[in-house]
Design an enzyme around this catalytic site. Structure first.
Site, mmCIF file in Angstrom:
data_model
loop_
_atom_site.group_PDB
_atom_site.id
_atom_site.type_symbol
_atom_site.label_atom_id
_atom_site.label_comp_id
_atom_site.label_asym_id
_atom_site.label_seq_id
_atom_site.Cartn_x
_atom_site.Cartn_y
_atom_site.Cartn_z
ATOM 1 N N ASP A 207 0.802 -1.839 -0.121
ATOM 2 C CA ASP A 207 -0.255 -0.278 0.147
ATOM 3 C C ASP A 207 1.067 1.592 0.105
ATOM 4 O O ASP A 207 1.625 1.318 0.295
ATOM 5 C CB ASP A 207 -0.479 -0.452 1.141
ATOM 6 C CG ASP A 207 -0.024 0.014 2.594
ATOM 7 O OD1 ASP A 207 0.384 0.957 2.728
ATOM 8 O OD2 ASP A 207 0.471 -0.974 3.089
ATOM 9 N N ASP A 209 1.001 3.534 2.385
ATOM 10 C CA ASP A 209 0.088 4.038 3.864
ATOM 11 C C ASP A 209 -0.868 5.210 3.101
ATOM 12 O O ASP A 209 -1.737 4.880 2.959
ATOM 13 C CB ASP A 209 1.768 4.880 4.225
ATOM 14 C CG ASP A 209 1.894 5.010 5.811
ATOM 15 O OD1 ASP A 209 0.947 3.931 6.525
ATOM 16 O OD2 ASP A 209 2.011 6.220 6.232
#
Length: 281
Positions: A207, A209
């Protein structure tokens, strides 16, 4: 002998021949799970799921000392830590691998982080915390498998278990200059140094974050588990490729603790000598 520490969603070495499971104990209690001995390319490897067999341990509840001690005592000399991570750089995309060379400790001091203490003083050098040979071999294995990999990066370790705020994400990205963020590689990497183990991280980006403006890119547990689960087989392929031609053990890392101890042997207690017998072997 090489050991693999599995991260979130990486609970077993599928498609590897299981030789045995060892229920072990250490001076620090039980490790996260029994050690599994698996075989690949004619070589035996230890495997240990960091969060337990069924992911029952929060990052701060992991018995890092017991995990590292158990692997060292069993005969491991090199450790690959497989970890999920969030990217703090747009160029480090979900699905990419990262082999960091530096670590930033942003935990809160609640984790038992050293084998020293109780009358035994040691100050380990962490200027270069990872094994260069093992890290380079990991990156090469990633490329040989056709995967994108980033080297010479910085891993920021946060306390968890909550996911970070946008302010924290910007701090780690812009002030610390970290490249990825996770919750588990500290104090693991530094304990490995104290145990004179060659250590390297194989981080999988799941991802971005939460520093991006688009909230659809912000990290959630669903995203982490989905993307890590989708890429576990790729991580196993990388490990298998590395085991086909494992790198030599770095002798400098195999002497890291012996250079760190200040307490003279004349005043050490019996438990200190027992500790050092395992750490310095």
């Amino acid at each position: 002998m090489l050991a693999i520490i599995g991260g979130s969603g990486f609970y077993q070495m599928e498609n590897f021949a299981v030789v045995e499971r060892r229920d072990v104990d250490t001076p620090y209690g039980k490790p996260s799970a029994p050690l599994t001995v698996v075989e690949c390319h004619g070589q035996q490897v230890f495997f240990l799921p960091r969060h337990g067999d069924a992911h029952t341990l929060l990052p701060s509840d992991i018995n890092y000392r017991a995990n590292i001690w158990a692997l060292k005592q069993a005969g491991a000399r090199q450790v690959i830590a497989v970890s999920a991570s969030g990217s703090l750089r747009e160029a480090l995309r979900p699905g990419d691998f990262v082999v960091p060379s530096q670590y930033f400790d942003h935990t809160k001091g609640t984790r038992a982080r050293t084998f020293f203490g109780d009358g035994l003083v040691g100050h380990i050098s962490t200027a270069h915390p990872v094994c260069p040979e093992l890290s380079s071999a990991l990156a090469t294995a990633c490329r040989d498998c056709g995967h994108t990999v980033h080297e010479n990066s910085t891993y920021a370790c946060v306390e968890g278990p909550r996911l970070g705020t946008r302010c924290e994400s910007f701090f780690l990205r812009d002030s610390v200059k970290a490249d990825i963020v996770g919750m588990t590689n500290v104090p693991e990497v530094f304990l490995a140094l104290e145990a004179q183990l060659c250590y390297a991280t194989l981080a999988l980006v799941t991802d971005y974050d939460c520093w991006m403006d688009d909230p659809t890119h912000h990290v959630t547990v669903d995203i982490v588990i989905q993307r890590f689960s989708e890429s576990i087989s790729r991580a196993r392929d990388v490990v298998s490729r590395l085991l086909a031609a494992p790198p030599p053990v770095n002798e400098e890392h195999r002497q890291s603790a012996s250079k760190a101890i200040l307490t003279p042997s004349a005043v050490r207690k019996q438990q200190h000598e027992i500790l050092l017998k395992t750490l310095l072997v």
